[in-house]
Design an enzyme around this catalytic site. Sequence first.
Site, PDB file in Angstrom:
ATOM      1  N   GLY A  33      -2.789  18.558  19.992  1.00  0.00           N
ATOM      2  CA  GLY A  33      -3.932  19.359  19.564  1.00  0.00           C
ATOM      3  C   GLY A  33      -5.157  18.508  19.343  1.00  0.00           C
ATOM      4  O   GLY A  33      -5.186  17.337  19.722  1.00  0.00           O
ATOM      5  N   ASN A  34      -6.172  19.098  18.756  1.00  0.00           N
ATOM      6  CA  ASN A  34      -7.412  18.373  18.475  1.00  0.00           C
ATOM      7  C   ASN A  34      -7.923  18.755  17.093  1.00  0.00           C
ATOM      8  O   ASN A  34      -7.365  19.626  16.434  1.00  0.00           O
ATOM      9  CB  ASN A  34      -8.459  18.669  19.562  1.00  0.00           C
ATOM     10  N   ARG A  35      -8.974  18.087  16.673  1.00  0.00           N
ATOM     11  CA  ARG A  35      -9.451  18.218  15.292  1.00  0.00           C
ATOM     12  C   ARG A  35     -10.529  19.280  15.080  1.00  0.00           C
ATOM     13  O   ARG A  35     -11.187  19.262  14.056  1.00  0.00           O
ATOM     14  CB  ARG A  35     -10.016  16.878  14.813  1.00  0.00           C
TER      15      ARG A  35
END
Length: 227
Positions: A33-35
């Site tokens: 995933g990403n932030r």
Amino acid sequence: PAPDAPPQDLAGRHVVVSAGGTREPLDPVRYLGNRSSGRQGHALAQAARRRGARVTLVAANVGLPALEGVETVAVETTEQLRDGVRSAAKDADAVVMAAAVADYRPEASATSKIKKSGDDPLVLRLVQNPDILAELASERLRPGQVIVGFAAETGDDGASVLDHGRAKALRKGADLMVVNAVGEGRGFGTTDNEVTILDRDAEIVATASGSKDTVADAVWDAVLAHL
Ligand code: CTP
Ligand code: CA
């Protein structure tokens, strides 16, 4: 209306906003995933609602309180985001892709938890996800709908933030590309923002800086000029 009531310049319009960041499962308990916090997408949805639009928010892993008066579709993966956005886009006047979409996903998601195997490194094979924005721009699910992308860029030795943004605007075919500089404490997860809005020929149509609410209103102003 109250003297400080926002203009109802999006009344009668249906707009779709994607927010957050997609997650791609590796196994039943892990993901890539990403932030992305989802704050900019939320601000866009809220601003459109205030200005009178019917709003569909397709929210990928956004841990923010629900927005009153906004139809929210919660999704996790890129495939789910794509389905949610495309189905809402069929009767939308504008689609704003503020979500950070995972560029790649694991080729396969294990059905049971991946276990360590001795001291060996683990090699993951990733395949590319579809480009939802480019698809929307080329297909125009509803004729005349305005398609907006976001480009979070860093400069590098070869090119500035704006150079990268311009190239992306030209490549994607969206009507508007909102370019912002990230890194060094800017952009992701912060409350303030500085953006340049480009049209599909990569010409600058507006700049905005300040809160994500200010940026959101600048985006809708630019969208209105295209409707
Ligand atoms: N986007 C999308 N589908 C993807 C990847 C990105 O719809 N698979 C959208 C994002 O929501 C954003 C815009 O495209 O509005 C730009 O995203 P960005 O990640 O900057 O573009 P990429 O084409 O993925 O380029 P890069 O290699 O720089 O990540
Ligand atoms: Ca990307």
